[in-house]
Write a protein that holds these residues in place. Structure first.
Motif, mmCIF file in Angstrom:
data_model
loop_
_atom_site.group_PDB
_atom_site.id
_atom_site.type_symbol
_atom_site.label_atom_id
_atom_site.label_comp_id
_atom_site.label_asym_id
_atom_site.label_seq_id
_atom_site.Cartn_x
_atom_site.Cartn_y
_atom_site.Cartn_z
ATOM 1 N N SER A 1 11.354 -0.743 -4.291
ATOM 2 C CA SER A 1 10.860 0.552 -4.785
ATOM 3 C C SER A 1 9.762 1.072 -3.875
ATOM 4 C CB SER A 1 10.326 0.407 -6.212
ATOM 5 O OG SER A 1 11.376 0.051 -7.089
ATOM 6 N N ARG A 2 9.947 2.287 -3.402
ATOM 7 C CA ARG A 2 8.977 2.891 -2.499
ATOM 8 C C ARG A 2 8.834 4.376 -2.787
ATOM 9 N NH1 ARG A 2 8.394 -1.727 -1.917
ATOM 10 N NH2 ARG A 2 8.258 -2.961 -0.006
ATOM 11 N N GLY A 3 7.631 4.873 -2.586
ATOM 12 C CA GLY A 3 7.401 6.306 -2.601
ATOM 13 C C GLY A 3 7.735 6.872 -1.233
ATOM 14 N N ASN A 4 8.073 8.146 -1.185
ATOM 15 C CA ASN A 4 8.424 8.757 0.099
ATOM 16 C C ASN A 4 7.242 8.869 1.040
ATOM 17 O OD1 ASN A 4 11.091 9.094 -0.712
ATOM 18 N ND2 ASN A 4 10.662 11.091 -1.616
ATOM 19 N N SER A 5 6.021 9.067 0.498
ATOM 20 C CA SER A 5 4.857 9.146 1.365
ATOM 21 C C SER A 5 3.818 8.085 1.065
ATOM 22 C CB SER A 5 4.220 10.536 1.308
ATOM 23 O OG SER A 5 3.714 10.796 0.023
ATOM 24 N N LYS A 6 3.772 7.565 -0.173
ATOM 25 C CA LYS A 6 2.760 6.562 -0.514
ATOM 26 C C LYS A 6 3.302 5.600 -1.558
ATOM 27 C CE LYS A 6 -1.515 4.994 -0.355
ATOM 28 N NZ LYS A 6 -2.014 4.417 0.885
ATOM 29 N N THR A 7 3.102 4.313 -1.307
ATOM 30 C CA THR A 7 3.443 3.264 -2.256
ATOM 31 C C THR A 7 2.192 2.440 -2.493
ATOM 32 O OG1 THR A 7 5.721 3.154 -1.470
ATOM 33 C CG2 THR A 7 4.906 1.241 -2.687
ATOM 34 N N MET A 8 1.967 2.075 -3.756
ATOM 35 C CA MET A 8 0.789 1.301 -4.097
ATOM 36 C C MET A 8 1.182 0.174 -5.055
ATOM 37 S SD MET A 8 -2.820 2.892 -5.449
ATOM 38 C CE MET A 8 -3.137 3.751 -3.916
ATOM 39 N N PHE A 9 0.735 -1.029 -4.738
ATOM 40 C CA PHE A 9 0.902 -2.167 -5.620
ATOM 41 C C PHE A 9 -0.488 -2.613 -6.062
ATOM 42 C CE2 PHE A 9 4.664 -2.495 -2.786
ATOM 43 C CZ PHE A 9 5.633 -2.276 -3.759
ATOM 44 N N LEU A 10 -0.627 -2.898 -7.352
ATOM 45 C CA LEU A 10 -1.916 -3.272 -7.922
ATOM 46 C C LEU A 10 -1.800 -4.656 -8.525
ATOM 47 C CD1 LEU A 10 -2.182 -0.010 -10.021
ATOM 48 C CD2 LEU A 10 -2.960 -0.301 -7.679
ATOM 49 N N GLY A 11 -2.855 -5.467 -8.414
ATOM 50 C CA GLY A 11 -2.782 -6.777 -9.033
ATOM 51 C C GLY A 11 -3.981 -7.641 -8.736
ATOM 52 N N SER A 12 -3.829 -8.912 -9.045
ATOM 53 C CA SER A 12 -4.914 -9.862 -8.829
ATOM 54 C C SER A 12 -4.839 -10.416 -7.409
ATOM 55 C CB SER A 12 -4.844 -10.998 -9.850
ATOM 56 O OG SER A 12 -3.857 -11.921 -9.492
ATOM 57 N N GLU A 13 -5.954 -10.963 -6.953
ATOM 58 C CA GLU A 13 -6.028 -11.547 -5.605
ATOM 59 C C GLU A 13 -5.019 -12.675 -5.412
ATOM 60 O OE1 GLU A 13 -7.585 -11.017 -2.724
ATOM 61 O OE2 GLU A 13 -8.869 -9.357 -3.337
ATOM 62 N N SER A 14 -4.537 -13.265 -6.496
ATOM 63 C CA SER A 14 -3.601 -14.396 -6.389
ATOM 64 C C SER A 14 -2.305 -14.020 -5.664
ATOM 65 C CB SER A 14 -3.276 -14.949 -7.782
ATOM 66 O OG SER A 14 -2.574 -13.981 -8.548
ATOM 67 N N ILE A 15 -1.973 -12.745 -5.602
ATOM 68 C CA ILE A 15 -0.726 -12.314 -4.972
ATOM 69 C C ILE A 15 -0.875 -12.076 -3.457
ATOM 70 C CG2 ILE A 15 -1.000 -9.829 -5.382
ATOM 71 C CD1 ILE A 15 2.261 -11.762 -5.875
ATOM 72 N N ARG A 16 -2.100 -11.983 -2.967
ATOM 73 C CA ARG A 16 -2.327 -11.681 -1.543
ATOM 74 C C ARG A 16 -1.553 -12.605 -0.592
ATOM 75 N NH1 ARG A 16 -6.507 -9.015 1.548
ATOM 76 N NH2 ARG A 16 -7.690 -8.679 -0.367
ATOM 77 N N PRO A 17 -1.601 -13.946 -0.746
ATOM 78 C CA PRO A 17 -0.889 -14.802 0.210
ATOM 79 C C PRO A 17 0.623 -14.605 0.214
ATOM 80 C CG PRO A 17 -2.222 -16.130 -1.319
ATOM 81 C CD PRO A 17 -2.342 -14.701 -1.735
ATOM 82 N N ILE A 18 1.157 -14.075 -0.865
ATOM 83 C CA ILE A 18 2.597 -13.808 -0.931
ATOM 84 C C ILE A 18 2.917 -12.475 -0.262
ATOM 85 C CG2 ILE A 18 4.524 -13.345 -2.518
ATOM 86 C CD1 ILE A 18 3.048 -15.324 -4.458
ATOM 87 N N LEU A 19 2.063 -11.479 -0.489
ATOM 88 C CA LEU A 19 2.341 -10.136 0.023
ATOM 89 C C LEU A 19 2.075 -9.979 1.517
ATOM 90 C CD1 LEU A 19 1.023 -7.818 -2.825
ATOM 91 C CD2 LEU A 19 3.332 -8.663 -2.426
ATOM 92 N N GLN A 20 1.029 -10.604 2.031
ATOM 93 C CA GLN A 20 0.679 -10.393 3.440
ATOM 94 C C GLN A 20 1.816 -10.717 4.405
ATOM 95 O OE1 GLN A 20 -3.265 -12.285 3.529
ATOM 96 N NE2 GLN A 20 -4.096 -10.281 4.071
ATOM 97 N N PRO A 21 2.550 -11.826 4.232
ATOM 98 C CA PRO A 21 3.643 -12.093 5.177
ATOM 99 C C PRO A 21 4.836 -11.139 5.042
ATOM 100 C CG PRO A 21 3.003 -14.106 4.019
ATOM 101 C CD PRO A 21 2.304 -12.970 3.357
ATOM 102 N N ILE A 22 5.131 -10.666 3.811
ATOM 103 C CA ILE A 22 6.319 -9.815 3.671
ATOM 104 C C ILE A 22 6.013 -8.327 3.851
ATOM 105 C CG2 ILE A 22 7.555 -11.474 2.234
ATOM 106 C CD1 ILE A 22 6.917 -9.752 -0.187
#
Length: 160
Positions: free
Chosen positions: A117-138
């Motif tokens: 899921s993506r916005g055409n000009s802006k996408t935002m994901f919100l959450g806790s710091e626990s997800i950072r190590p998963i998101l940074q590589p992908i």
């Protein structure tokens, strides 16, 4: 893995009471169309009421497992994550509590939103710091913002 790209992806991370959701709603309202996926029906209803005040009832849709209010010309969709309409195009798209990708029951739908899921000009994901190590590589070209708590939450004990 087929990850769609939007022009800009931002991940806003922090504990409870940091204003992440408020920040995302304000960014959504800066765009001509937008959709936000929220983890709870009651939160979706609260945000829907805020967007109706800002943009009007005819411009605002609410889709949850229990309610569906979709005006003909709705430009802003407030949904539970599971109820986000797939295949619609929005300038802005946000998913709140993205760390729920790790949840055994709800994780698959949050993962689907994260990957596709993506916005055409802006996408935002919100959450806790626990997800950072998963998101940074992908999502290597993503802007990460850390938000500090707005105030200290304390437990005062049980009350009747």
């Amino acid at each position: 893995m087929n990850i769609q790209r939007s022009l800009s992806i931002t991940v806003v991370l922090g504990p409870t009471n940091t204003g992440k959701t408020h920040f995302a709603v304000e960014r959504m309202l800066d765009h001509h169309t937008g959709m936000i996926g929220l983890p709870l029906r009651i939160l979706a209803r609260e945000i829907y009421d805020r967007v109706v005040i800002a943009k009007g009832k005819n411009a605002t849709a609410l889709i949850t497992g229990e309610e569906k209010i979709v005006p003909k010309n709705a430009r802003y969709f407030v949904c539970t994550v599971e109820s986000m309409p797939i295949g619609r195009s929005f300038a802005f798209l946000a998913v709140d509590e993205i760390q729920l990708t790790a949840d055994p029951e709800r994780g698959p739908v949050f993962t689907e939103r994260l990957l596709h899921s993506r916005g055409n000009s802006k996408t935002m994901f919100l959450g806790s710091e626990s997800i950072r190590p998963i998101l940074q590589p992908i999502l290597p070209e993503t802007e990460f913002i850390s938000r500090p708590p707005l105030s200290k939450l304390t437990f005062t004990g049980y009350r009747k």
